[in-house]
Design an enzyme around this catalytic site. Structure first.
Site, PDB file in Angstrom:
ATOM      1  N   GLY A 194       0.957  -1.320  -0.192  1.00 12.82           N
ATOM      2  CA  GLY A 194      -0.101   0.139  -0.346  1.00 12.82           C
ATOM      3  C   GLY A 194       0.747   1.355  -0.111  1.00 12.82           C
ATOM      4  O   GLY A 194       2.005   1.071  -0.292  1.00 12.82           O
ATOM      5  N   SER A 195       0.398   2.001   0.681  1.00 15.65           N
ATOM      6  CA  SER A 195       0.840   3.595   0.568  1.00 15.65           C
ATOM      7  C   SER A 195       1.799   3.726   0.657  1.00 15.65           C
ATOM      8  O   SER A 195       3.268   4.457   0.664  1.00 15.65           O
ATOM      9  CB  SER A 195      -0.099   4.743   1.380  1.00 15.65           C
ATOM     10  OG  SER A 195      -1.327   4.915   0.072  1.00 15.65           O
ATOM     11  N   THR A 196       2.548   2.591   1.382  1.00 14.09           N
ATOM     12  CA  THR A 196       4.177   3.327   2.638  1.00 14.09           C
ATOM     13  C   THR A 196       4.917   2.855   1.355  1.00 14.09           C
ATOM     14  O   THR A 196       6.086   3.339   1.330  1.00 14.09           O
ATOM     15  CB  THR A 196       4.625   1.875   3.828  1.00 14.09           C
ATOM     16  OG1 THR A 196       4.005   0.611   2.733  1.00 14.09           O
ATOM     17  CG2 THR A 196       3.467   2.324   4.682  1.00 14.09           C
TER      18      THR A 196
END
Lengths: 373, 695
Positions: free
Chosen positions: B291-293
């Site tokens: 995801g966004s990490t």
């Protein structure tokens, strides 16, 4: 013939007593552990309560009496018994094969008598044949160079005995008996040519025996490399090596053998020398071997100095009986020849053979009393 | 004369033979003696093995995490057990050991030199058996493994089996060091297995195993595990994982997962969860979509390749069309015009798709590889996973990759990647064992930090770090803000792919990856919460963010890192608390999502009755707003049923009555013993209920 009587051969007496003493101590040492750790059973009639060593003491005592008697009997009087002894021996050897009369031990039928007073006729055969051939040859010293009249008859007499012993079957004793006869014939003066033919014939005979029963070949060869079949044919020899090797020069010390603790089969009989080697080292084994060397030296010296041909031949034969058995036993224990069940004279536990051996030594001592020196 | 010659000849042959036999004896006994002795000894000797003591596992401060203590093992020597006594002995043993007598009899009558009857028994049991002095029953000392802290770091430590063999975790990885060398007691026996009396046995003592010293700090591990327990409870999560790493060295300071187990009784957890997977260390073996990490990777590549700058302007219309597919931002309405810094703060997917497209697939894959994704980190723990990379990257894959959808990565890979941003661009190999020492404290092996590769230049790493700091200071990561510290980080909310393709509609992985302090990073913390199903939702910011804050704050103080408020106060804007009263909890979560405020939901009910602090108050980001749930009280005059308050305290009784709009007239103090009107009576709301209390 003039016979001058003097003291018997002192060295031979000392040698004999030394070997007997070593025997008693070593039979005790070799058998005590098994004796203390087993119970009496059908398969193990001797293995309890110091039975072996107590019996050995009795046999030694009896044997010494027999030896004493033997040394007192004038040896030339034995000549009378020669023919009779031979015939009785043949009869006994035949009786062994009759079911219900012969006694079986360790899977072989070789004994006669009533338990526990039993003996092996083949033990007697060594002596009676020696006596018989000594007498027969001493009367025909001039004919020994001829084949039909000098050489063939003793070979036939020997062959009959050997054949009967072979039937038991007991290859080891057969070889001993034949060797005794061979020594006698040789000493009596048989032609080298005849002896050579005889030698070739014996080798051929052995090959035939192997051919008839191939398991002998396996046994014959297993002594070269016992580890090839460590559980079966090589087992005894490996265990013998495992006693001798760790013994080293001075040995583990008296009574300290590990191999006698159920590892080495027959530690107090046929393989007692291995236990001597383990407990007393090379010093012990070479001492015993050299004592037999002294025995042979003195025995043949008695033969050399015997006053008559009968004495010469009888002394040679009796010395050979003891000496050959000792040599064969030591050779077996050291893996020098195929394994055969020959005890170490004067040392191994074993009743009748000890009596007969001491009897023979008694006769030898008697001959020594009439040495020409 | 001829006879004399013949006898002389025979004498010579005999003497030569005797001489030959003496030589033969000398050969066997003297020359071959040593070789034969070696073989004979092998035949005679029986061995009783003596187990070595397994090495100790220490944390970085010298606390013992795994120790070995001696325990007695009951051994039977069948050869020394009298046959007729065997059943009686077996019965006695079976009684004390609580075993089946027949099985014991079978065991102790085996044809072996020595057999185990029971391994590592308790001291009382051993004493009881010793006192019986049963023939042929003896003892040997074995070592038994204890983990004094119980569940602490269970998946990292792993455990050792009954033979002291390492089976999982560090116990497995470092087994050959920890195990030591077996010793033995050797004694000669006869051919029936009986010990030979008076023979001296040889004792070769065992060599104890080496001790290992971890980089893990027991205190930090405790802090992390405390937060994981909270996460499990607060969010009703399926599992959680956290890693704390020193970004400068790669040292793992803490690593934990929930659910976990007690290595002292490792089978219990298997019975509880019905699977051995609880033994696995998900921090290194669990793969999931980041995801966004993952946007950190795209940002680094974008800045380094020069396709984007912090102030590059992008217009987010709520989606980006890639190869005919419309890929949405998490905010459907779009963020409008924003700089790349704001794209990062807002975690705007279309903004990253734009950067990814400009970089191209090859460059994206190159940076993935540089950050260590798609390969093992090489951490010194067993069972590390590689993760899953795309094998073919088309435009759509490239687009989703740029905001972290598609590949599968492990927590340790994510922590190491974040550490590379924190430390100036170096990918460090993570490790847990610092040092191996022997029993006397001599160092056998000393671990040095290892740089795997330079991921990016220190300047670029610094710029990305500052962007991530702004995420926490003023962007979507404000929930992780720690007052007085410069914190950088990125939230992630990943969907869970279905085995057949597509994603589960209701399964999420909320994560947070961050470090602090930004100017001199001491710790990288990575947290992943699998499938949170609680009242606080599933967003990385609201689930993992607050946990990061709690963990990192305590760890920084523990590490003696002092807050520097002046360093941060300039950047951080105080947040005005919004009015949440009257909202449902879901509405409140949604309302607070972009603000950086944390929420704590108290009480039961559909609507928020009250909130602390009140609306309009200005607080720093990362502060918590406590909301009190409850039904709106009925308006006066409505008929309500009088609840039963008997047995309640004055406070509880008034809460219960006011919830339905009734007032309390208390008489006396203590516990309510009577009330009027009686429970069940229907009266108009706003009425007075008289309650009598007695102490």
């Amino acid at each position: 013939m003039k016979r001058r009587k003097h003291a018997p051969d002192f060295v031979l007496i000392v040698t004999t007593l030394l070997l007997l003493a070593i025997g008693i101590v070593m039979v005790y040492s070799a058998s005590e552990y098994v004796s203390r750790n087993t119970t009496r059973s059908a398969e193990n009639p001797e293995g309890y309560n110091y039975y072996v060593v107590r019996r050995q003491l009795i046999w030694v005592a009896l044997g010494l009496v027999v030896m004493w008697v033997g040394s007192k009997l004038n040896y030339w009087r034995l000549a009378v018994l020669a023919k009779f002894g031979y015939i009785v021996t043949v009869i006994m050897l035949i009786m062994v094969k009759i079911p219900g009369i012969g006694i079986t031990r360790y899977g072989a039928t070789r004994w006669l008598g009533v338990e526990p007073f039993v003996f092996q006729p083949s033990e007697i055969a060594k002596l009676t044949l020696a006596l018989f051939l000594a007498r027969w040859l001493s009367n025909r010293m001039d004919k020994i160079k001829t084949f039909t009249q000098g050489l063939l008859p003793p070979l036939v007499y020997t062959g009959i005995i050997c054949g009967l012993v072979m039937l038991q079957p007991d290859l080891g004793t057969t070889i001993v008996i034949f060797s005794i006869a061979a020594v006698l014939i040789f000493v009596a003066g048989a032609r080298w040519k005849h002896i050579l033919v005889l030698g070739v014939a014996s080798v051929a005979a052995i090959l035939v025996l192997i051919y008839i029963e191939p398991y002998r070949l396996e046994r014959l060869l297993s002594f070269r490399n016992p580890w090839a079949d460590p559980l079966d044919t090589g087992h005894q020899l490996i265990q013998s090596y495992y006693a001798l090797g760790p013994g080293g020069l001075f040995g583990r010390g008296l009574a300290q053998s590990i191999q006698k603790r159920f590892y080495l089969p027959f530690p107090h009989t046929d393989f007692i020398l291995a236990i001597i080697g383990e407990e007393l080292g090379f010093v012990g084994t070479s001492l015993v071997t050299l004592l037999f060397g002294v025995f042979i030296w003195r025995g043949l010296r008695i033969a050399l100095n015997a006053p008559d041909n009968f004495g010469v031949l009888l002394a040679s034969a009796l010395t050979a009986t003891v000496g050959l058995q000792a040599i064969i036993n030591i050779a077996v224990v050291t893996g020098s020849i195929p394994t055969t069940g020959i005890p170490l004279p004067l040392i191994s536990a074993g009743g009748s053979s000890l009596i007969f051996t001491l009897g023979a030594i008694g006769v030898l001592l008697n001959i020594s009393k009439y040495s020409r020196e | 004369m001829q006879t004399r010659r013949r006898i002389g000849f025979a004498m010579m042959v005999f003497m030569l033979t005797i001489g030959a036999l003496v030589c033969r004896l000398a050969w066997i006994q003297l020359i071959k003696g040593p070789e034969l002795t070696r073989r004979a000894v092998a035949q005679w000797m029986r061995e009783i093995p003596v187990e070595p003591k397994r090495g100790i596992i220490y944390d970085s401060k010298g606390n013992e995490l795994a120790i070995s203590a001696s325990a007695d093992t009951v051994v039977a020597l069948p050869a020394q057990i009298p046959k007729e006594k065997a059943p009686e002995i077996a019965a006695e043993l079976a009684r004390i050991l609580n075993k089946n007598a027949e099985d014991v009899l079978k065991t102790i009558t085996q044809k072996k030199a020595a057999v185990y009857v029971a391994r590592k028994v308790d001291p009382e049991v051993a004493r009881e058996i010793r006192e019986l002095a049963l023939p042929g029953i003896t003892f040997t000392e074995e070592s038994r493994r204890y983990y004094p802290y119980g569940n602490l770091a269970s998946q990292v430590l792993g455990f050792a089996g009954v033979d002291s063999q390492g089976l999982y975790g560090l116990e497995l990885q470092y087994d050959e060091y920890l195990r030591g060398k077996r010793g033995y007691l050797q004694y000669p026996t006869d051919n029936q297995g009986q010990e030979i009396p008076n023979a001296t046995p040889t004792y070769v003592p065992p060599q104890p195993g080496y001790n290992i010293h971890l980089t893990i700090d027991q205190v930090i591990q405790h802090i992390v595990e405390r937060e994981l327990d909270n996460l499990m409870v607060m969010h009703n999560a399926e599992s959680v994982t956290a890693i704390v790493m020193d970004p400068n060295t790669g040292k793992i300071l803490a690593m934990a997962n929930r659910p976990d187990f007690d290595p002292n009784n490792y089978m219990a957890a298997v019975e509880e969860y019905g699977s051995q997977s609880v033994w696995q260390n998900q921090a290194i073996s669990g793969g999931f979509e980041p995801g966004s990490t993952f946007k950190v990777v795209t940002a680094t590549a974008g800045l380094e390749k020069g396709v984007v700058r912090e102030d590059s302007v992008y217009y987010d219309k709520g989606y980006e069309v890639v190869a005919g597919h419309r890929i949405h931002c998490w905010r459907r309405t779009g963020h409008g015009q924003e700089t790349f810094l704001q794209v990062m703060q807002n975690s705007c997917n279309p903004g990253f798709i734009d950067v990814g497209m400009k970089l191209g697939a090859d460059t994206m894959l190159e940076y993935l590889q540089k950050f260590g994704f798609g390969q093992k980190t090489g951490i010194d723990l067993p069972g590390e996973a590689v993760g899953v990379m795309f094998n073919k990257v088309g435009p759509v894959e490239l687009a989703t990759l740029s905001f972290g959808q598609g590949p599968s990565v492990t927590p340790i890979q994510q922590a190491a990647a974040m550490a590379a941003i924190a430390n100036g661009g170096k990918l460090m190999q993570p490790y847990v064992v610092e040092r191996i020492t022997d029993q006397d404290g001599n160092i056998i092996e000393q671990r040095e930090p290892r740089v795997v590769q330079q991921v990016t230049s220190p300047e670029i790493a610094q710029r990305v770090a500052l962007m991530l700091e702004s995420v926490v200071a003023e962007g979507g990561g404000r929930n992780a803000y720690i007052p007085g510290f410069r914190v950088a980080g990125k939230t992630g909310t990943a969907q869970v792919p279905k085995p057949g393709g597509g994603y589960y509609p209701d399964k999420y992985i909320a994560s947070f990856s961050g470090f602090a302090p930004v100017d001199d990073p001491k710790i990288v913390v990575f947290i992943a919460v699998h499938n949170p199903r609680g009242k606080y939702g599933y967003y990385g910011s609201q689930v993992a963010g607050p946990a990061f804050k709690s963990m990192a704050e305590d760890i920084l103080y523990y590490l003696d890192v002092r807050p520097q408020s002046e360093a941060t106060s300039g950047k951080v804007q105080a947040i005005e608390v919004p009015d949440l009263v009257g909202m449902t909890s879901t509405e409140a979560l949604e309302r607070l999502r972009d603000t950086g405020l944390n929420i704590r939901i108290d009480g039961q009910g559909a609507k928020i009755l009250d909130q602390t602090p009140r609306a309009g108050v200005k607080v720093p980001p990362g502060s918590t707003v406590i909301v009190h749930m409850g039904e709106k009280p009925p308006s006066a005059g409505e008929p309500v049923q009088v609840p039963n308050v008997i047995g309640l305290s004055l406070r509880d009784a008034s809460v219960k009555l006011s919830a339905v709009g009734l007032q309390v007239q208390a008489v006396g103090s203590g516990i309510a013993i009577s009330q009027s009107p009686a429970p069940g009576t229907v009266i108009p709301a706003g009425s007075m209920v008289r309650v009598e209390f007695k102490p």
